[in-house]
Scaffold this motif. Structure first.
Motif, PDB file in Angstrom:
ATOM      1  N   THR A  68       0.727   0.131   2.423  1.00 34.53           N
ATOM      2  CA  THR A  68       0.858   1.509   2.935  1.00 34.53           C
ATOM      3  C   THR A  68       2.144   1.861   3.675  1.00 34.53           C
ATOM      4  O   THR A  68       2.307   1.130   4.650  1.00 34.53           O
ATOM      5  N   TYR A  69       3.110   2.575   3.371  1.00 34.78           N
ATOM      6  CA  TYR A  69       4.293   2.761   4.167  1.00 34.78           C
ATOM      7  C   TYR A  69       4.340   4.191   4.601  1.00 34.78           C
ATOM      8  O   TYR A  69       3.990   5.035   3.763  1.00 34.78           O
ATOM      9  N   VAL A  92       2.232   0.491   7.420  1.00 37.13           N
ATOM     10  CA  VAL A  92       1.248   1.156   8.483  1.00 37.13           C
ATOM     11  C   VAL A  92       0.091   0.896   8.245  1.00 37.13           C
ATOM     12  O   VAL A  92      -0.911   0.946   9.019  1.00 37.13           O
ATOM     13  N   GLY A  93      -0.274  -0.060   7.027  1.00 39.33           N
ATOM     14  CA  GLY A  93      -1.566  -0.164   6.416  1.00 39.33           C
ATOM     15  C   GLY A  93      -1.568  -1.026   5.155  1.00 39.33           C
ATOM     16  O   GLY A  93      -0.792  -1.176   4.504  1.00 39.33           O
ATOM     17  N   GLY A  94      -2.812  -1.714   4.968  1.00 37.35           N
ATOM     18  CA  GLY A  94      -2.917  -2.120   3.619  1.00 37.35           C
ATOM     19  C   GLY A  94      -4.106  -3.171   3.642  1.00 37.35           C
ATOM     20  O   GLY A  94      -4.886  -3.350   4.522  1.00 37.35           O
ATOM     21  N   GLU A 117     -10.440  -8.984   0.708  1.00 37.55           N
ATOM     22  CA  GLU A 117     -10.519 -10.122   2.044  1.00 37.55           C
ATOM     23  C   GLU A 117     -10.557  -9.223   3.184  1.00 37.55           C
ATOM     24  O   GLU A 117     -11.318  -9.540   4.161  1.00 37.55           O
ATOM     25  N   SER A 118      -9.416  -8.618   3.497  1.00 36.99           N
ATOM     26  CA  SER A 118      -9.348  -7.631   4.838  1.00 36.99           C
ATOM     27  C   SER A 118      -8.443  -6.615   4.544  1.00 36.99           C
ATOM     28  O   SER A 118      -7.562  -6.590   3.701  1.00 36.99           O
ATOM     29  N   MET A 119      -8.271  -5.666   5.545  1.00 32.67           N
ATOM     30  CA  MET A 119      -7.506  -4.430   5.580  1.00 32.67           C
ATOM     31  C   MET A 119      -7.112  -4.150   6.998  1.00 32.67           C
ATOM     32  O   MET A 119      -7.906  -4.740   7.979  1.00 32.67           O
ATOM     33  N   PHE A 120      -6.337  -3.346   7.262  1.00 31.46           N
ATOM     34  CA  PHE A 120      -5.748  -2.880   8.525  1.00 31.46           C
ATOM     35  C   PHE A 120      -5.180  -1.591   8.539  1.00 31.46           C
ATOM     36  O   PHE A 120      -4.620  -1.113   7.604  1.00 31.46           O
ATOM     37  N   ALA A 121      -4.908  -0.974   9.479  1.00 30.51           N
ATOM     38  CA  ALA A 121      -4.219   0.090   9.742  1.00 30.51           C
ATOM     39  C   ALA A 121      -3.720   0.539  11.010  1.00 30.51           C
ATOM     40  O   ALA A 121      -4.430   0.225  11.853  1.00 30.51           O
ATOM     41  N   LYS A 122      -2.363   1.062  11.142  1.00 27.79           N
ATOM     42  CA  LYS A 122      -1.867   1.191  12.449  1.00 27.79           C
ATOM     43  C   LYS A 122      -1.671   2.619  12.461  1.00 27.79           C
ATOM     44  O   LYS A 122      -1.613   3.021  13.790  1.00 27.79           O
ATOM     45  N   SER A 137      -5.277   2.341   5.809  1.00 31.76           N
ATOM     46  CA  SER A 137      -6.089   1.655   5.073  1.00 31.76           C
ATOM     47  C   SER A 137      -6.804   2.402   3.825  1.00 31.76           C
ATOM     48  O   SER A 137      -7.060   1.707   2.716  1.00 31.76           O
ATOM     49  N   LYS A 138      -7.363   3.423   4.314  1.00 34.53           N
ATOM     50  CA  LYS A 138      -7.929   4.003   3.403  1.00 34.53           C
ATOM     51  C   LYS A 138      -7.341   4.556   1.948  1.00 34.53           C
ATOM     52  O   LYS A 138      -7.638   4.565   0.847  1.00 34.53           O
ATOM     53  N   VAL A 139      -5.936   4.891   2.399  1.00 32.32           N
ATOM     54  CA  VAL A 139      -4.842   5.205   1.296  1.00 32.32           C
ATOM     55  C   VAL A 139      -4.741   4.043   0.516  1.00 32.32           C
ATOM     56  O   VAL A 139      -4.750   4.235  -0.844  1.00 32.32           O
ATOM     57  N   ALA A 140      -4.675   2.997   1.052  1.00 32.30           N
ATOM     58  CA  ALA A 140      -4.559   1.822   0.293  1.00 32.30           C
ATOM     59  C   ALA A 140      -5.720   1.482  -0.549  1.00 32.30           C
ATOM     60  O   ALA A 140      -5.654   1.050  -1.646  1.00 32.30           O
ATOM     61  N   LEU A 141      -6.948   1.461  -0.006  1.00 33.51           N
ATOM     62  CA  LEU A 141      -8.153   1.447  -0.843  1.00 33.51           C
ATOM     63  C   LEU A 141      -8.188   2.493  -1.845  1.00 33.51           C
ATOM     64  O   LEU A 141      -8.639   2.330  -3.052  1.00 33.51           O
TER      65      LEU A 141
END
Length: 221
Positions: A142-143, A149-151, A164-169, A174-178
């Motif tokens: 996610t950009y 900014v996430g993924g 495996e894992s996710m993150f959000a700044k 991260s929700k958008v990526a999911l």
């Protein structure tokens, strides 16, 4: 492969083959210790419902197959009104496999509540980069204004995506990526996203626990 702990049913993996315990051989969540991060060993692990979670102080890999498996069926992903609004109005740009290593390193470095450390060390990073190069590992990124900014990242085994894992700044990154992973899963016949172990955040997004035996039935179909 030999039985390391007969009571707990934990196995010591061989160095010269890539066998894993089968379902009837499993008892607890931790099913095996040892081995290495050879790509074929990792692929065999996921094909048998097992994943590496962390390494101990002796650099022994610990392999898990939870008795209760957290899973997300793509069509059951819950999109809140806030998330729907942010997807539409926040100008997020979502890409796939454009910066896999950066996703992993952000997952490793992001500060999380109730966690003092991460299992994603350099051994894990190099192992999954190898899987990425072989076409098994994927990242959803996610950009926002060209900034990552996430993924999330995971491993695709047939029609199951093993997250495996996710993150959000920033909020909801991260929700958008999911959300986009679920859309891609529905479009491409991926029937299940394996979330491994329970957490409240994933449960709020529609994930739920199923028994290990049920997960294996889905995995082996």
């Amino acid at each position: 492969m030999k039985l390391l702990d007969p009571i707990e049913k934990i196995y010591l993996l061989d160095e010269d083959n890539f066998e894993f315990p089968t379902l009837p051989m499993m008892d607890n969540d931790l099913v095996a210790i040892g081995g290495d991060f050879h790509p074929q060993r990792l692929i065999n692990a996921y094909e048998n419902g097992i994943f590496p979670w962390f390494m101990d102080e002796y650099n022994h890999i610990h392999w898990f197959s939870p008795q209760k498996r957290m899973v997300l069926f793509p069509h059951e992903f819950k999109v809140s009104k806030t998330l729907k609004r942010n997807i539409k109005n926040k100008n997020f740009v979502v890409k796939t496999n454009k910066n896999f290593e950066a996703i992993m390193r952000n997952c490793a470095n992001i500060k999380r509540k109730h966690e003092d450390d991460t299992w994603i060390n350099e051994y894990f990073i190099q192992a999954y980069i190898n899987l990425y190069k072989l076409g098994y590992a994927y990242s959803i990124e996610t950009y926002l204004e060209d900034d990552l900014v996430g993924g999330l990242y995971g491993v695709l085994i047939d029609d199951i995506f093993c997250g495996e894992s996710m993150f959000a700044k920033v909020s909801d990154a991260s929700k958008v990526a999911l959300y986009h992973l679920c859309k891609q899963a529905e479009d491409n016949g991926i029937k299940l996203i394996d979330c491994q172990v329970h957490n409240n955040h994933l449960e709020s997004l529609g994930a739920k626990e199923i028994l290990r035996e049920e997960y294996f039935k889905i995995l082996k179909k």
